[in-house]
Enzyme design. Structure first.
Site, PDB file in Angstrom:
ATOM      1  N   LYS A 171      35.451  23.681  43.943  1.00 16.66           N
ATOM      2  CA  LYS A 171      35.467  22.526  44.840  1.00 16.66           C
ATOM      3  C   LYS A 171      35.555  21.241  44.025  1.00 16.66           C
ATOM      4  CE  LYS A 171      32.938  23.251  48.500  1.00 16.66           C
ATOM      5  NZ  LYS A 171      31.597  23.549  49.011  1.00 16.66           N
ATOM      6  N   ARG A 193      27.249  19.162  47.810  1.00 14.09           N
ATOM      7  CA  ARG A 193      28.001  20.385  48.123  1.00 14.09           C
ATOM      8  C   ARG A 193      28.008  21.372  46.964  1.00 14.09           C
ATOM      9  NH1 ARG A 193      33.743  18.185  49.770  1.00 14.09           N
ATOM     10  NH2 ARG A 193      33.879  20.173  50.892  1.00 14.09           N
ATOM     11  N   GLY A 195      31.123  29.992  51.909  1.00 15.47           N
ATOM     12  CA  GLY A 195      29.997  30.060  52.832  1.00 15.47           C
ATOM     13  C   GLY A 195      28.743  30.723  52.277  1.00 15.47           C
ATOM     14  N   MET A 244      26.838  29.720  49.618  1.00 18.44           N
ATOM     15  CA  MET A 244      25.781  28.800  49.171  1.00 18.44           C
ATOM     16  C   MET A 244      25.707  27.639  50.161  1.00 18.44           C
ATOM     17  SD  MET A 244      26.478  28.997  45.118  1.00 18.44           S
ATOM     18  CE  MET A 244      28.210  28.701  45.332  1.00 18.44           C
ATOM     19  N   ARG A 298      42.027  24.737  48.456  1.00 20.67           N
ATOM     20  CA  ARG A 298      42.018  25.968  47.660  1.00 20.67           C
ATOM     21  C   ARG A 298      43.204  26.827  48.072  1.00 20.67           C
ATOM     22  NH1 ARG A 298      36.499  27.670  50.403  1.00 20.67           N
ATOM     23  NH2 ARG A 298      37.173  27.569  52.535  1.00 20.67           N
ATOM     24  N   HIS A 318      35.711  62.866  49.391  1.00 20.87           N
ATOM     25  CA  HIS A 318      36.853  63.778  49.415  1.00 20.87           C
ATOM     26  C   HIS A 318      37.882  63.331  50.432  1.00 20.87           C
ATOM     27  CE1 HIS A 318      39.007  67.439  50.772  1.00 20.87           C
ATOM     28  NE2 HIS A 318      39.101  67.627  49.465  1.00 20.87           N
ATOM     29  N   SER A 377      52.870  64.772  28.985  1.00 20.66           N
ATOM     30  CA  SER A 377      52.471  64.079  30.199  1.00 20.66           C
ATOM     31  C   SER A 377      50.956  64.115  30.259  1.00 20.66           C
ATOM     32  CB  SER A 377      53.077  64.759  31.432  1.00 20.66           C
ATOM     33  OG  SER A 377      52.574  64.154  32.601  1.00 20.66           O
ATOM     34  N   CYS A 397      50.543  61.570  34.616  1.00 14.90           N
ATOM     35  CA  CYS A 397      50.736  62.108  35.962  1.00 14.90           C
ATOM     36  C   CYS A 397      49.426  62.260  36.720  1.00 14.90           C
ATOM     37  CB  CYS A 397      51.463  63.443  35.905  1.00 14.90           C
ATOM     38  SG  CYS A 397      50.535  64.710  35.032  1.00 14.90           S
ATOM     39  N   TYR A 436      56.664  56.232  31.212  1.00 18.73           N
ATOM     40  CA  TYR A 436      56.621  56.142  32.669  1.00 18.73           C
ATOM     41  C   TYR A 436      55.231  56.467  33.192  1.00 18.73           C
ATOM     42  CZ  TYR A 436      56.701  61.257  32.742  1.00 18.73           C
ATOM     43  OH  TYR A 436      56.376  62.567  32.567  1.00 18.73           O
TER      44      TYR A 436
HETATM   45  P1  ADP Z   1      31.437  25.184  52.241  1.00 12.55           P
HETATM   46  O1  ADP Z   1      31.541  25.471  50.798  1.00 12.55           O
HETATM   47  O2  ADP Z   1      30.513  26.087  52.970  1.00 12.55           O
HETATM   48  O3  ADP Z   1      32.781  25.030  52.879  1.00 12.55           O
HETATM   49  P2  ADP Z   1      31.338  22.332  52.057  1.00 12.55           P
HETATM   50  O4  ADP Z   1      30.631  21.760  50.893  1.00 12.55           O
HETATM   51  O5  ADP Z   1      32.811  22.391  51.935  1.00 12.55           O
HETATM   52  O6  ADP Z   1      30.732  23.747  52.372  1.00 12.55           O
HETATM   53  O7  ADP Z   1      30.915  21.433  53.293  1.00 12.55           O
HETATM   54  C1  ADP Z   1      30.642  21.884  54.577  1.00 12.55           C
HETATM   55  C2  ADP Z   1      31.412  21.073  55.597  1.00 12.55           C
HETATM   56  O8  ADP Z   1      31.099  19.666  55.504  1.00 12.55           O
HETATM   57  C3  ADP Z   1      32.907  21.139  55.420  1.00 12.55           C
HETATM   58  O9  ADP Z   1      33.506  21.221  56.677  1.00 12.55           O
HETATM   59  C4  ADP Z   1      33.257  19.856  54.759  1.00 12.55           C
HETATM   60  O10 ADP Z   1      34.566  19.443  55.035  1.00 12.55           O
HETATM   61  C5  ADP Z   1      32.259  18.903  55.333  1.00 12.55           C
HETATM   62  N1  ADP Z   1      31.962  17.820  54.399  1.00 12.55           N
HETATM   63  C6  ADP Z   1      31.529  17.969  53.152  1.00 12.55           C
HETATM   64  N2  ADP Z   1      31.394  16.777  52.541  1.00 12.55           N
HETATM   65  C7  ADP Z   1      31.756  15.837  53.441  1.00 12.55           C
HETATM   66  C8  ADP Z   1      31.862  14.416  53.397  1.00 12.55           C
HETATM   67  N3  ADP Z   1      31.558  13.725  52.302  1.00 12.55           N
HETATM   68  N4  ADP Z   1      32.279  13.780  54.501  1.00 12.55           N
HETATM   69  C9  ADP Z   1      32.569  14.476  55.610  1.00 12.55           C
HETATM   70  N5  ADP Z   1      32.502  15.816  55.720  1.00 12.55           N
HETATM   71  C10 ADP Z   1      32.107  16.496  54.634  1.00 12.55           C
HETATM   72 MG    MG Z   2      34.171  23.936  52.407  1.00 14.15          MG
END
Ligand code: ADP
Ligand code: MG
Ligand code: MG
Length: 871
Positions: free
Chosen positions: A28, A97, A106, A108, A341, A456, A751, A819, A839
């Site tokens: 991120k 974040r 999702g 952490m 990503r 199996h 083989s 093989c 091969y």
């Molecule tokens: P995850 O890794 O679970 O996606 P994120 O860190 O991306 O968690 O954040 C969770 C949600 O909050 C996401 O939808 C993200 O776009 C939103 N978000 C994160 N930071 C900001 C910010 N600075 N302003 C507005 N929305 C944010």
């Molecule tokens: Mg996110």
């Protein structure tokens, strides 16, 4: 060991250059930094490195110097934004974040709207005149902070929110008035205080530090741990923490938040695809708070923001040269990108996107080939449940062999074999054993209650290319009553059932299937792959049908044709038994003479299915008793005696393979004679001489092969004088690999039979290991991979390398292949490429996978690589 903090820099602004890239900033963090450098609209912010997380986890305390670095970074962000963190006039709010180097979606935690307090909230209301937005943000902060930092039970907040909505008689949170939200904030603060015995922290810097620490700790939460285990992610790398200026999708009507893909991840079509919600924040879209709207509606409502969004998508694709999955927020009509990503996509989409990106000049053909995960091809080539059909899933199990199948439920292998002749059947069992093989072969699909990927049923199903759902815990079978229950639904024998081995779904009744038989995109990618690879790809095929199928998938020959299957046919088995029971050589030869025409006819058909391509025929391998009935089924005393005398304590290490051929030479003689006659017949008939390779199994000593070669040459000279063929051996015993030099003197080819080589090198029998201690080993992490699926490169692989080197030292032109089942496993294929095999040979259905994996191995060895973007 503690990491010294002196001189370690833990914080990088998004517009800084960070030396450690993704490993240091997390997916991120690196994405936010790169997007900032590209000039995309990203809010300001900074990232705390993964080193800081590791330091915290190791020492248990906040890393030295990090507090000061955080203060400085916040100060820089204040200057950039013109707002003050913790101020009540013009407060700066941030999100905190998580983000590891390897995407763990999702798993952490993140906290939004940090920096709000009672005073800051009032100030922000004065400044914006939008109390609804401010108290909506504040209640979100108290809940997220309470849960993530202090472990307050989230249900308490959810219940309070529901109660507030109920009082007001509304269903969605946006319909609560500003005053009601203000009251809700009071309730939330009460919940916080009652849970913890102290009030919600009003100091922004206290909040920030605690949040950063909590995000570090979220690395260790149970779901993150499990996810890492499932995905082979090291526990030691830790997460980075990105602190981002808040932008507000919940600021009113011209504000929104959403998620989008730069192309359709289902079909690959080059049209942005996504969903959004007006007046919303954070995860609202994915959490299903309200029904989100499709992206097209954004174009209609906020055309300028949408145009900017499209531009941003283009920039991202140009930069990352791949489909992106982005999070965006619009505040009062202004667009911000918050995350990017590489997008997950279906197999069909992956192919189409790779091809179109080559056409667009974004990537090279080499990169396109590298981008397709070989394992995904299974999903393109097998039938699947019509994605447009609505189906009710009764239960799910382990997706053990991909594809979907529909058929009548049967509980017994014999019944499956019988009914399977005329209709589609699904074999439903607690588990399967080698005795069920005929039932497995006759079934369209397989469902078991027990066992996993290495059971199996799973292994056999994958080999046969038929769908299998294994380990379905919600399946109960009452075979005597002819009924089973699946997730509580009763299904009788003969009723229709659908299994989807691509994702483990079990559906009662017949779901509509679609079969993506030809996929032109796949054909193109494979044609490119064929140009990049240097490894040949052959198939293991025992019958003309298999051989033809293998050709269709692009096999360049047969690497293993097992002749014992030809001994099992209905008219043949009695003759085979007669041969085994014979009193003397004359009687034995008489029986063999009657078997010869069958074998010859089989070989002719296989040769004709592989015109001009090599066909490696392995002479009889299994111990003879496998062809006899159980002792209590013997019909004569003579038979009973013979069964007894052939019984071995450990048949796998007994009289089998070339040992059999040396003890009863007339058996191999008959087989070679059949090969010779078939070769000659096909050469005469078609004008093309089959490229025959005669393979002797289980050779340990050079002298064994020496004698069998003499036999082979004599018979071939009698039957097909002057025709060319190769005579070689399987290398499937450690001694053979070690003494490969001596053996090569009598071999035109090797083989590697890595199934048996794995069993003999590791000293374990597959049937006794899988489902027993081997499963335990894999669960406990004693072993990382099942050595029967992925070659044990360090051990068995070293034997292979030794065999290749010593064999070729004596005979430089020695042809060498593999093989075992490993011939269809991408990692093992890369190994085969590296040690210079000519091969690989695998089951017909794995041939496309092997072609692709072989090309990838060649490209990687040449230094072409492909890295995923973002996180
Ligand atoms: P995850 O890794 O679970 O996606 P994120 O860190 O991306 O968690 O954040 C969770 C949600 O909050 C996401 O939808 C993200 O776009 C939103 N978000 C994160 N930071 C900001 C910010 N600075 N302003 C507005 N929305 C944010
Ligand atoms: Mg996110
Ligand atoms: Mg073997």
């Amino acid at each position: 060991m503690t990491v010294t903090a002196i001189g370690t820099r833990y914080v990088y602004d998004f517009d800084d250059e960070a030396p450690g890239g993704r490993e240091q900033l997390g997916g991120k963090g690196i994405g936010l930094a790169e997007m900032t450098h590209m000039g995309l609209p990203v809010p300001g912010g900074f990232t705390v490195t993964t080193e800081a997380c590791r330091a915290q986890l190791e020492s248990g305390s906040f890393p030295d110097g990090l507090s000061e670095e955080l203060d400085d970074a916040v100060h820089r962000l204040e200057l950039k934004t013109g707002k003050r963190f913790g101020s009540s006039d013009n407060p700066l709010l941030v999100s905190v974040r998580s983000g590891a180097a390897i995407s763990m979606p999702g798993m952490m935690d993140s906290i939004l709207d940090l920096g709000l307090s009672d005073a800051a909230a009032e100030g922000l209301v004065r400044k914006t005149g939008n109390a609804h937005f401010v108290y909506d943000s504040y209640r979100r902060l108290i809940q997220m902070y309470g849960e993530v930092v202090d472990g307050v039970d989230g249900r308490l907040f959810e219940e309070a929110l529901s109660a507030a909505k109920q009082v007001r008689g509304v269903t969605v949170d946006t319909d609560l008035s500003a005053d009601e939200l203000r009251l809700l904030v009071e309730t939330y603060k009460q919940i916080y205080t009652e849970s913890l015995g102290r009030g919600f922290p009003q100091d922004a810097r206290t909040q920030l530090r605690a949040a950063v620490e909590a995000v570090f700790h979220s690395w260790q939460n149970p779901r993150a741990r499990v996810y890492r285990q499932l995905n082979d992610i090291p526990d030691t790398i830790g997460t980075a923490v990105s602190i981002v200026q808040m932008v507000f999708g919940n600021a009113g009507e011209r504000s929104a938040t959403g998620v989008a893909f730069s192309r359709d991840p289902g079909t690959g079509e080059k049209v942005p695809h996504g969903e959004f919600l007006f007046d919303a924040q954070g995860e609202d879209v994915v959490a299903g708070i309200r029904a989100p709207q499709p992206l097209e509606e954004l174009e209609a409502s906020l055309p300028e923001a949408y145009a900017e969004f499209q531009k941003a998508m283009d920039t991202l694709e140009q930069h990352y040269r791949d489909v992106q999955d982005v999070e965006f927020t619009i505040e009062h009509g202004k667009l911000y990108i918050l995350q990017t990503r590489s997008a997950k996509r279906t197999a069909a989409a992956a192919l189409r996107i790779a091809l179109e990106m080559v056409e667009e000049g974004l990537i090279s053909r080499e990169e396109a080939v590298l981008r397709i995960e070989p394992g995904m091809l299974d999903h393109v080539l097998h039938p699947m449940i019509d994605p447009n059909a609505a189906v009710t899933v009764a239960a799910t199990g382990i997706p053990a062999s991909p594809g979907a199948a529909v058929g009548a439920v049967v509980f017994d292998a014999d019944v499956a074999a019988e009914r399977g002749k005329n209709e589609s059947v699904i074999l439903v069992r607690f588990d399967t054993t080698p005795d069920d093989i005929h039932g497995l072969a006759a079934a369209e699909g397989i469902l078991t209650a027990h066992g996993g990927m290495a059971s199996h049923a799973a292994v056999v199903a994958r080999g046969m290319g038929k769908p299998c759902v294994a380990g379905c815990g919600a399946l109960r079978i009452d075979e005597s009553a002819g009924v089973c229950t699946i997730g509580g639904v009763q299904v009788r024998e003969g009723e229709q059932l659908t299994v989807d081995g691509s994702n483990g779904r079990v559906i009662v009744g017949a779901a509509p299937l679609v079969t993506p038989t030809t996929n032109p995109d796949l054909d193109t990618i494979l044609a490119w792959a064929d140009r990049f690879r240097t490894l040949g790809v052959r198939a293991n095929a025992d019958t003309p049908v298999d051989a033809e199928r293998a050709r269709g998938f692009g096999a360049e020959g047969i690497g293993l044709c097992r002749t014992e299957h030809m001994f099992f046919g209905e008219e043949r088995l009695p003759v085979v038994q007669e041969m085994i029971l014979a009193e003397d050589e004359t009687a034995r030869r008489a029986a063999l003479d009657r078997l010869l025409p069958f074998q010859q006819a089989d070989f002719e058909a296989i040769f004709e299915a592989m015109p001009g391509l090599p066909v490696t025929i392995r002479l009889l391998d299994p111990p003879l008793h496998e062809f006899l009935p159980a002792e209590n089924e013997a019909t004569t005393e003579r038979m009973r005696e013979r069964i007894n005398s052939l019984r071995e304590v450990n048949p796998m290490l007994g009289t089998r393979g070339c040992r059999l051929g040396l003890q009863w030479p007339e058996i191999y003689e008959m087989q070679v004679r059949a090969i010779g006659r078939a070769t000659k017949a096909v050469a005469d008939r078609t004008g093309e001489t089959p490229k025959v390779e005669i393979m002797h199994p289980l050779v340990a000593f050079a002298e064994e092969l020496h004698r069998l070669r003499v036999l082979t040459e004599r018979v071939m000279e009698e039957e097909a004088p002057g025709l060319e063929y190769l005579c070689g051996t399987m290398i499937e015993l450690p001694r053979a690999a070690l003494r490969a030099g001596e053996i090569a003197a009598y071999a035109d080819f090797f083989s590697f039979g890595t199934n048996d080589l794995t069993q003999t090198a590791l000293g374990l029998s597959r049937d006794d290991a899988e489902g027993k201690f081997l499963t335990g080993y894999l669960e406990q992490g004693v072993l990382e991979h099942n050595p029967f699926e992925t070659l044990d490169q360090e051990g068995v692989g070293e034997l292979v390398e030794i065999g290749v080197t010593r064999g070729r030292a004596v005979k430089p032109g020695l042809e060498v292949g593999i093989c075992g089942e490993h011939g269809g496993d991408p990692q093992s294929i890369a190994f085969c490429n590296r040690v210079g095999l000519d091969y690989v040979s695998c089951s017909p259905f794995r041939v496309p996978v092997a072609r692709l994996a072989a090309a990838q191995a060649a490209l990687v060895e040449k230094g072409t690589s492909y890295e995923q973007a973002g996180g």
